[in-house]
Design a protein around this motif. Structure first.
Motif, PDB file in Angstrom:
ATOM      1  N   TYR A  17       2.911  -9.331 -49.728  1.00 21.31           N
ATOM      2  CA  TYR A  17       1.565  -8.788 -49.544  1.00 21.31           C
ATOM      3  C   TYR A  17       1.486  -7.406 -50.180  1.00 21.31           C
ATOM      4  N   ASN A  18       0.425  -7.186 -50.957  1.00 25.52           N
ATOM      5  CA  ASN A  18       0.197  -5.905 -51.622  1.00 25.52           C
ATOM      6  C   ASN A  18      -0.968  -5.210 -50.920  1.00 25.52           C
ATOM      7  N   LYS A  19      -0.690  -4.091 -50.265  1.00 27.60           N
ATOM      8  CA  LYS A  19      -1.728  -3.389 -49.526  1.00 27.60           C
ATOM      9  C   LYS A  19      -2.735  -2.706 -50.444  1.00 27.60           C
ATOM     10  N   GLN A  20      -2.291  -2.310 -51.627  1.00 25.14           N
ATOM     11  CA  GLN A  20      -3.165  -1.551 -52.518  1.00 25.14           C
ATOM     12  C   GLN A  20      -4.377  -2.364 -52.951  1.00 25.14           C
ATOM     13  N   ASN A  21      -4.166  -3.601 -53.360  1.00 24.17           N
ATOM     14  CA  ASN A  21      -5.300  -4.433 -53.793  1.00 24.17           C
ATOM     15  C   ASN A  21      -5.576  -5.583 -52.836  1.00 24.17           C
ATOM     16  N   ASN A  22      -4.928  -5.562 -51.656  1.00 18.99           N
ATOM     17  CA  ASN A  22      -5.183  -6.566 -50.624  1.00 18.99           C
ATOM     18  C   ASN A  22      -5.004  -7.984 -51.181  1.00 18.99           C
ATOM     19  N   SER A  23      -3.861  -8.214 -51.807  1.00 20.91           N
ATOM     20  CA  SER A  23      -3.609  -9.498 -52.443  1.00 20.91           C
ATOM     21  C   SER A  23      -2.253 -10.046 -52.020  1.00 20.91           C
ATOM     22  N   TYR A  24      -2.080 -11.346 -52.237  1.00 22.57           N
ATOM     23  CA  TYR A  24      -0.823 -12.031 -51.951  1.00 22.57           C
ATOM     24  C   TYR A  24      -0.216 -12.528 -53.264  1.00 22.57           C
ATOM     25  N   ARG A  25       1.100 -12.421 -53.355  1.00 21.94           N
ATOM     26  CA  ARG A  25       1.837 -12.960 -54.500  1.00 21.94           C
ATOM     27  C   ARG A  25       2.735 -14.084 -53.993  1.00 21.94           C
ATOM     28  N   LEU A  26       2.784 -15.168 -54.750  1.00 25.52           N
ATOM     29  CA  LEU A  26       3.507 -16.362 -54.320  1.00 25.52           C
ATOM     30  C   LEU A  26       4.577 -16.731 -55.349  1.00 25.52           C
ATOM     31  N   LYS A  27       5.701 -17.177 -54.849  1.00 22.36           N
ATOM     32  CA  LYS A  27       6.796 -17.657 -55.686  1.00 22.36           C
ATOM     33  C   LYS A  27       7.446 -18.830 -54.978  1.00 22.36           C
ATOM     34  N   ILE A  28       7.736 -19.903 -55.719  1.00 24.31           N
ATOM     35  CA  ILE A  28       8.247 -21.135 -55.126  1.00 24.31           C
ATOM     36  C   ILE A  28       9.654 -21.408 -55.646  1.00 24.31           C
ATOM     37  N   PHE A  29      10.567 -21.707 -54.716  1.00 22.64           N
ATOM     38  CA  PHE A  29      11.919 -22.147 -55.058  1.00 22.64           C
ATOM     39  C   PHE A  29      12.087 -23.584 -54.561  1.00 22.64           C
ATOM     40  N   SER A  30      12.430 -24.498 -55.460  1.00 25.27           N
ATOM     41  CA  SER A  30      12.643 -25.901 -55.094  1.00 25.27           C
ATOM     42  C   SER A  30      14.049 -26.310 -55.503  1.00 25.27           C
ATOM     43  N   GLU A  31      14.733 -26.997 -54.604  1.00 23.57           N
ATOM     44  CA  GLU A  31      16.070 -27.493 -54.934  1.00 23.57           C
ATOM     45  C   GLU A  31      15.994 -28.375 -56.184  1.00 23.57           C
ATOM     46  N   GLU A  32      17.017 -28.341 -57.006  1.00 28.43           N
ATOM     47  CA  GLU A  32      16.965 -28.940 -58.333  1.00 28.43           C
ATOM     48  C   GLU A  32      16.585 -30.421 -58.304  1.00 28.43           C
ATOM     49  N   SER A  33      16.981 -31.153 -57.270  1.00 32.37           N
ATOM     50  CA  SER A  33      16.737 -32.592 -57.217  1.00 32.37           C
ATOM     51  C   SER A  33      15.320 -32.950 -56.791  1.00 32.37           C
ATOM     52  N   VAL A  34      14.523 -31.967 -56.346  1.00 31.56           N
ATOM     53  CA  VAL A  34      13.156 -32.261 -55.895  1.00 31.56           C
ATOM     54  C   VAL A  34      12.289 -32.558 -57.113  1.00 31.56           C
ATOM     55  N   PRO A  35      11.569 -33.693 -57.142  1.00 31.77           N
ATOM     56  CA  PRO A  35      10.677 -33.987 -58.278  1.00 31.77           C
ATOM     57  C   PRO A  35       9.574 -32.941 -58.399  1.00 31.77           C
ATOM     58  N   LEU A  36       8.987 -32.884 -59.583  1.00 26.67           N
ATOM     59  CA  LEU A  36       7.901 -31.945 -59.811  1.00 26.67           C
ATOM     60  C   LEU A  36       6.729 -32.265 -58.893  1.00 26.67           C
ATOM     61  N   PHE A  37       6.096 -31.236 -58.391  1.00 27.81           N
ATOM     62  CA  PHE A  37       4.919 -31.407 -57.542  1.00 27.81           C
ATOM     63  C   PHE A  37       3.961 -30.268 -57.818  1.00 27.81           C
ATOM     64  N   GLY A  38       2.708 -30.520 -57.598  1.00 29.50           N
ATOM     65  CA  GLY A  38       1.676 -29.539 -57.869  1.00 29.50           C
ATOM     66  C   GLY A  38       1.124 -28.933 -56.597  1.00 29.50           C
ATOM     67  N   PRO A  39       0.154 -28.046 -56.759  1.00 29.15           N
ATOM     68  CA  PRO A  39      -0.385 -27.555 -58.027  1.00 29.15           C
ATOM     69  C   PRO A  39       0.504 -26.477 -58.639  1.00 29.15           C
ATOM     70  N   PRO A  40       0.494 -26.335 -59.972  1.00 29.23           N
ATOM     71  CA  PRO A  40       1.273 -25.259 -60.595  1.00 29.23           C
ATOM     72  C   PRO A  40       0.671 -23.898 -60.257  1.00 29.23           C
ATOM     73  N   LEU A  41       1.514 -22.910 -60.205  1.00 28.00           N
ATOM     74  CA  LEU A  41       1.049 -21.568 -59.854  1.00 28.00           C
ATOM     75  C   LEU A  41       0.228 -20.968 -60.988  1.00 28.00           C
ATOM     76  N   PRO A  42      -0.797 -20.195 -60.644  1.00 30.60           N
ATOM     77  CA  PRO A  42      -1.565 -19.503 -61.700  1.00 30.60           C
ATOM     78  C   PRO A  42      -0.731 -18.384 -62.306  1.00 30.60           C
ATOM     79  N   SER A  43      -1.196 -17.852 -63.400  1.00 28.95           N
ATOM     80  CA  SER A  43      -0.501 -16.753 -64.070  1.00 28.95           C
ATOM     81  C   SER A  43      -1.438 -15.554 -64.178  1.00 28.95           C
ATOM     82  N   PRO A  44      -1.124 -14.445 -63.510  1.00 28.09           N
ATOM     83  CA  PRO A  44      -0.004 -14.259 -62.577  1.00 28.09           C
ATOM     84  C   PRO A  44      -0.304 -14.912 -61.230  1.00 28.09           C
ATOM     85  N   PRO A  45       0.733 -15.188 -60.433  1.00 23.72           N
ATOM     86  CA  PRO A  45       0.521 -15.886 -59.144  1.00 23.72           C
ATOM     87  C   PRO A  45       0.041 -14.939 -58.052  1.00 23.72           C
TER      88      PRO A  45
END
Length: 984
Positions: free
Chosen positions: A318-346
């Motif tokens: 959480y960023n207090k300056q602009n009142n925003s959330y940043r997201l990052k996803i870690f998935s174990e290597e064997s997990v199939p791809l799933f959506g939705p893809p993260l926006p840029s920047p997340p």
């Protein structure tokens, strides 16, 4: 001018981009190592990291990119068939063993698809490998047998023939088999981590969270008291408060979600490892890590958590300056791809959108984790044990000879019972339905139902929502293609040009029967395959000549007027294909029985330097095409697609489908290579779609109910590498399609009465739309289809302006009924043309460089020169929804910028000034005052529908603006050159 001519048009590029996708949007696999405070390595693991920056396009102006792919994948209201279509209704269940002596169960029901009065057979085949579903059309004249259903599921050989099961209790056992697909409710862990904490013991030992963490919990759901809680509890104690007194709970799109919050679980000062907290959060498949601190502080790594069960970690900051959330996803290597893809920047500034995105991502992630070997093997063993146990319980009853109904193996699915047993059969069916309805009610009350999900997905505007394009279209459509924003249609009454809200214009009479066509605006070409059998030919026309004939209202042309438009050597052709990317040359491959004829059209740079040479071009472009070579195949192709090589020099390929295989043929040498062999008795080839992943060619091979993706690697020693690789994947449709359209991130399958929508990257189901009497018309740019609607006789007087979302002419996915119903008593059926805008599917504003041929002109430069005319503002061909959208987004901004209207003459003077600076770049750019600024993010995509090409055009418009002071004070002009200057 040369640059403009050589480059493909925007609409053509978007036609190519419908097949371009990149798995880099879903992260890359990294080896993550965690260490303690002393720097000693603790643990390591391979995880796919999604941070929204890898492979994302960053050249889109803010405001033009719209997320369209935030959907629950494989939603239960589309996948839990037995509960939705079978339970509590009369249906038939069969038991048998396959050739390997593995037992299986088959359930078949004749149901009304989503109450759309479209009877269909829904069939489920349960085997130890999982359930297989298929939907087959109903025909009152054709009898459907169990054998034909199993054959459609690629099960043709049996050790024991299927026998019907009549016990009503079988419904309970089959419902248990369906529940093995996964729970409809979810439990997620939430772990609070302070700044600088690097071990799980430190994170689990936090007694309380910060204020920002409490706000985040309040965003996720509501705080509930566990004692006496009657809803979904997610493994928490609701009687004795042994797992805490409160928790966070929410319901999202019909799913109940319980969060295991670390600070709300019991805390022990004597236990540093906090076993009670780890017992719950460590056994959750998905865990949210809320980490305090700045971006520069040490980041969380999944290897910090000692858990063999958690496969997905969602890191939230959480960023207090602009009142925003940043997201990052870690998935174990064997997990199939799933959506939705993260926006840029997340980064999410809209907290409600962030919540929806996170919940959809986590639900899809847990479903994807169940497909990993760790879980799928356990599920397969459980399913195999249940099926074998159920088979043993049913076997004694199957061998009894006193039940005459058991002789109905391989009988009709819904047979007519003999008169002697009719009463007995009716009593059995009544008991069957009664027990099924009681079981359905019990499951609903228990909370394990998906019944409340039936309307959960229809509360928002979906990207596949269709728009009415032409009402009450009386003709049979053979083929069509989009021309600007119009539609060129081949019908039984001739070739018609149709535009939204305008009367159709005949182009050719019915003597010219076009079976296949391509409209290429950038090349000023119409390519068509006419007639059939030995009389079939490939014809080529100039679009400018057709448009001129329309404007001058010349007499209709017949096929006898098209002798000069025939390409040589194409007599008797039954199929043709063109290359998707034709920036340098257009390639046409014509199939004449088992022969392929390669024809190209190259651009002569000398002939496009001046508009005078273009005006002197002959009306027929036949002379611009040249024959290259002829390639012989072993059989006539059924499907044909051109694949562009990485260099375009002797490495272009042709994908052909015939017999039981897909082959790749080298255009230069004629050598063929086996791409894929179909291991079924009957093959129904549908399509071979060329997709380009990160610039490398791949093919989506579609046949029967299967879609197989094969990556085509660059050549090695003159031959392509087509062996299987880790990039290949496949998925199955629930119905046999007759056409497949790719519009990334979606792939759409069209059947006779439905549109099935899946994701290209993993084949997961997103939505199934029921469309009565569906016929795909065109799909190169926007998707056009024809369908039946129920329109009463009094509805003819309803104008298009007064039609609302309740009108049968407008299709909305969130309404009920979802699509127009067939005719009922007092109504007569009619066929309407509908459109699904490609911009809605791919999620970006689409510019139309070529306006509709039917739109009125203001300035009329030569179309052949690559320039487009400048229509007035009322002829921009904007839909009503687009006009409302652009007005609502800019009204406040415009009123805030302008204190009083700007005189039109002042705008005209600035237009002239820009014109002079445009012709002389040394003078520099024009400085625009605040009253002249434009919110480009709001108007981009709409302003570029009208273009000015030269400074003289600017002067023409400026003079016209000065002479019309009564016009609107705002005129939107776009200069389509090296830079785009928008004036308001």
């Amino acid at each position: 001018l040369k640059k403009r001519f050589y480059s493909s048009s925007v609409s053509e590029d978007l036609g190519c981009k419908r097949g371009e996708f990149s798995r880099k949007h879903y992260g890359s696999v990294e080896l993550l190592i965690s260490s303690d405070a002393d720097g000693a390595i603790q643990r390591a693991g391979r995880f796919r990291v999604e941070n929204g920056s890898s492979g994302e396009n960053t050249d889109y102006t803010p405001g033009t990119w719209h997320r369209t792919d935030v959907h629950l994948e494989n939603p239960e209201y589309h996948t839990r068939w037995y509960f939705k279509y079978f339970l509590g209704k009369v249906h038939q269940n069969y038991i048998g063993t396959d050739a390997e002596k593995n037992p299986f169960f088959l359930s078949v029901v004749l149901s009304d698809q989503n109450n759309q009065r479209i009877p269909q057979y829904h069939s489920i085949l349960w085997r130890k490998t999982g359930s297989q579903k298929i939907c087959l059309p109903y025909s009152p004249t054709k009898t459907l047998s169990v054998k034909s259903i199993l054959s459609a599921m690629s099960l043709d050989k049996f050790e024991k023939s299927p026998r019907e099961i009549f016990h009503p209790e079988i419904q309970k056992d089959l419902l248990v088999l369906e529940e093995q697909e996964g729970s409809v409710n979810f439990k997620f862990g939430v772990l609070y981590a302070k700044d600088g904490q690097l071990t799980d013991d430190e994170m689990f030992s936090n007694e309380t969270g910060s204020e920002s963490f409490q706000r985040f919990l309040h965003l996720l759901g509501e705080t509930i008291t566990l004692k006496g809680w009657s809803g979904y509890r997610g493994g928490l104690d609701t009687k004795n408060d042994t797992t805490g007194t409160c928790s966070i709970y929410t319901v999202f799109q019909g799913h109940e979600i319980m969060f295991h919050v670390s600070t709300m679980l019991p805390y022990s000062r004597d236990n540093k490892q906090q076993v009670e907290r780890k017992r719950h959060i460590g056994n959750d498949i998905v865990t949210i890590i809320f980490q305090e601190g700045e971006e520069s502080s040490p980041a969380f790594k999944p290897s910090m958590i000692r858990s063999h069960f958690t496969h997905i970690f969602a890191l939230v900051r959480y960023n207090k300056q602009n009142n925003s959330y940043r997201l990052k996803i870690f998935s174990e290597e064997s997990v199939p791809l799933f959506g939705p893809p993260l926006p840029s920047p997340p980064v999410f500034t809209n907290h409600q959108e962030f919540r929806d995105f996170v919940l959809v991502k986590l639900i899809n992630g847990e479903k994807a984790t169940l497909e990993t070997p760790t879980f799928s093997q356990k599920r397969q063993r459980t399913l195999d044990m249940l099926i074998r146990s159920l088979y043993q319980d049913m076997s004694p009853d199957l061998h009894r000879g006193n039940n005459m109904l058991n002789r109905r193996s391989f009988s009709d699915v819904l047979p007519e019972s003999p008169k002697s047993t009719r009463k007995k059969e009716e009593a059995r069916q009544a008991e069957f339905v009664r027990l099924g309805q009681a079981l359905k009610l019990k499951t609903t009350v228990k909370g394990d139902t998906t019944a409340n999900l039936a309307t959960a997905g229809f509360c928002k505007k979906e990207p596949w929502e269709s728009q009415s394009f032409c009402s009450n279209f009386p003709h049979e459509v053979v083929c069509a293609d989009s021309w600007g924003q119009s539609l060129l249609v081949s019908t039984d009454a001739g070739i018609l040009l149709i535009d939204d809200g305008r009367p159709s214009i005949p182009v050719f009479d019915k003597t010219l029967q076009i079976k296949q066509m391509n409209v290429l605006e950038a090349l000023d070409l119409l390519i068509a395959r006419t007639d059939k059998g030995k009389d079939s030919r490939i014809l080529v026309f100039r679009l400018s000549a057709i448009q001129k004939a329309i404007e001058t209202k010349k007499m209709l042309r017949s096929k006898y007027d098209c002798r000069e438009n025939k390409l040589e050597r194409t007599k008797g052709c039954h199929l043709y294909a063109i290359n998707t990317h034709h920036g340098r040359e257009l390639r046409i491959v014509v199939a004449i029985r088992n022969k392929l004829l390669l024809v190209t059209k190259k651009y002569n740079s000398l002939s496009i330097l001046t508009s005078t040479s273009l005006l002197s071009s002959p009306e027929s472009p036949v002379e611009e095409f040249q024959y290259i070579r002829e390639i012989c195949l072993s059989d006539p192709p059924v499907v044909m697609t051109l694949v562009d090589g990485p260099t375009g020099d002797s490495d272009n390929m042709i994908c052909v489908a015939y017999r039981h295989q897909f082959d790749l043929v080298n255009e230069s040498t004629g050598e063929s290579y086996r791409l894929h062999h179909v291991e079924t008795n009957r093959v129904n080839f549908v399509a071979a779609i060329d997709v380009y992943e990160d610039g490398e060619a791949g093919l989506l091979l579609c046949y029967n109910c299967i879609c197989q993706y094969r990556k085509v690697y660059p050549f090695s020693g003159g031959s392509p590498l087509v062996q299987p690789s880790a990039y290949d994947f496949h998925f199955s449709w629930n119905q046999v399609p007759y056409a497949v359209v790719c519009a990334f991130p979606y792939v759409l399958a069209f059947t006779t009465d439905s549109i099935e929508i899946r994701l290209v990257v993993n084949g997961n189901l997103v939505h199934t739309a029921v469309v009565p009497e569906l016929q795909l018309v065109a799909s190169r740019s926007d998707i056009y289809f024809k369908a039946t609607a129920a329109v009463s006789e009094s509805s003819d007087s309803i104008s298009k302006e007064t039609s609302s979302k309740s009108s049968p002419q407008t299709l909305r996915a969130y309404e009920n009924p979802e699509f127009p119903l067939p005719s009922v008593e007092g109504e007569f059926p009619c066929k309407n043309l509908y459109k699904i805008p490609l911009s809605n599917l791919v999620g970006r504003s689409i510019e139309r460089p070529l306006k509709s041929p039917l739109a009125p002109k203001v300035i009329t430069p030569t179309t052949l020169s690559g320039f487009t005319s400048l229509p007035a503002m009322h002829s921009l061909s904007l839909s009503r929804m687009e006009i409302k959208e652009i007005a609502s987004r800019t009204r406040k901004e415009l009123l805030g910028l302008l204190d009083e209207p700007v005189p039109k003459t002042e705008c005209a003077q600035k237009l002239k000034k820009v014109s002079r600076r445009q012709s002389d770049p040394k003078q520099g750019a024009v400085r625009l005052s605040s009253s002249d600024r434009i919110i480009s993010s709001s108007f981009e995509g709409y302003s570029e529908r009208c273009h000015l090409s030269t400074s003289s055009d600017l002067d023409t418009v400026a003079n016209r603006e000065e002479s019309s002071p009564s016009s609107s004070p705002f005129q939107l002009i776009s200069l389509y050159d090296e830079d785009i200057i928008d004036l308001k």
